[in-house]
Design an enzyme around this catalytic site. Structure first.
Site, PDB file in Angstrom:
ATOM      1  N   ASP A  10      27.911  25.204 -13.150  1.00 13.17           N
ATOM      2  CA  ASP A  10      27.395  24.543 -13.941  1.00 13.17           C
ATOM      3  C   ASP A  10      27.123  23.064 -13.613  1.00 13.17           C
ATOM      4  O   ASP A  10      28.254  22.308 -12.786  1.00 13.17           O
ATOM      5  CB  ASP A  10      28.030  24.500 -15.462  1.00 13.17           C
ATOM      6  N   HIS A  20      19.215  30.388 -15.678  1.00 12.74           N
ATOM      7  CA  HIS A  20      20.401  29.644 -15.734  1.00 12.74           C
ATOM      8  C   HIS A  20      21.443  30.656 -15.576  1.00 12.74           C
ATOM      9  O   HIS A  20      22.410  30.475 -14.449  1.00 12.74           O
ATOM     10  CB  HIS A  20      20.604  28.612 -16.614  1.00 12.74           C
ATOM     11  N   GLU A  21      21.668  31.526 -16.513  1.00 13.50           N
ATOM     12  CA  GLU A  21      23.020  32.420 -16.357  1.00 13.50           C
ATOM     13  C   GLU A  21      22.963  33.279 -15.044  1.00 13.50           C
ATOM     14  O   GLU A  21      23.786  33.591 -14.388  1.00 13.50           O
ATOM     15  CB  GLU A  21      23.030  33.256 -17.558  1.00 13.50           C
TER      16      GLU A  21
HETATM   17 ZN    ZN Z   1      26.199  28.018 -17.046  1.00 13.54          ZN
END
Ligand code: ZN
Length: 215
Positions: free
Chosen positions: A167, A157-158
């Site tokens: 996001d 995700h990062e």
């Molecule tokens: Zn994020």
């Protein structure tokens, strides 16, 4: 000290064992706990789209600069360092494999002269992508959060922020950028087709723009 810290954070013994005796200190100052705005967290309410964008632009500019020196290169490569995140090397390698299989217009590679760096440590805000506003991008991986949530998903995700994705906490588990939104039971670490397409597009159009700026 380490035991006290682990106890204070409510870490399990497994989590405490994961944390190295001496966490690598970032060479550039990372944000302090006092300032809580401006970071894109894995979970939580502090969604900060502007920082995601700034982070992506910092990575993009770094890649474009190198690209200008070597325009013949067939693939756009984003280089990273894991020197300051030694206990996450397995998850980072997996994330790289996931992303390199998922997209073609950009590839990740560990190496020297990195475009961004992974860091590890303890931070009450959890994991996040961060840029200092001077062209340096970091991904901070928090020990406790990577125990609470599925660590390969947190890292992938990062890394999605590195590749330009914002996001989207309200999304389902099948989305990588929903982050901690779907809860701790979500173990999907693959971007969905929409996320893949978006990255592909960003690295066609985005790199051209970045190249024009540095060229
Ligand atoms: Zn994020």
């Amino acid at each position: 000290m380490k035991a006290l810290l682990a106890a204070a954070l409510g870490l399990t013994s497994a989590a405490a064992a994961l944390a190295p005796a001496a966490a690598a200190e970032p060479t550039s100052p990372l944000p302090t706990a006092a300032s809580t705005s401006g970071y894109a967290q894995y979970a939580g309410s502090a969604e900060e789209a502007a920082n995601n964008k700034a982070f992506f632009e910092a990575v993009l500019a770094s890649v474009a600069e190198k690209r200008a020196e070597n325009p013949e290169a067939a693939t756009v490569t984003v280089t990273y360092s894991t020197a300051s995140a030694p206990s996450f090397r397995t998850q980072i390698a997996r994330s790289t494999q996931v992303w390199n299989n998922a997209v073609r217009n950009v590839q990740l590679q560990e190496g020297s002269n990195p475009d961004f760096s992974y860091y590890e440590g303890n931070d009450s805000r959890g994991s996040y992508a961060y840029t200092d506003g001077h062209g340096n991008g970091y991904i901070f991986l928090d020990y406790a959060q990577n125990q609470q949530y599925y660590s390969p998903r947190v890292v992938a995700h990062e890394t999605g922020h590195v590749l330009g994705l914002p996001d989207h906490y309200t999304g389902p588990c099948s989305e990588l950028m929903s982050g901690g939104g779907p809860g701790t039971s979500c173990t999907n670490d693959q971007p969905n087709s929409t996320e893949r397409s978006r990255v592909e597009q960003l690295w066609v159009n985005g790199l051209a723009e970045a190249l024009a700026e540095v060229g």
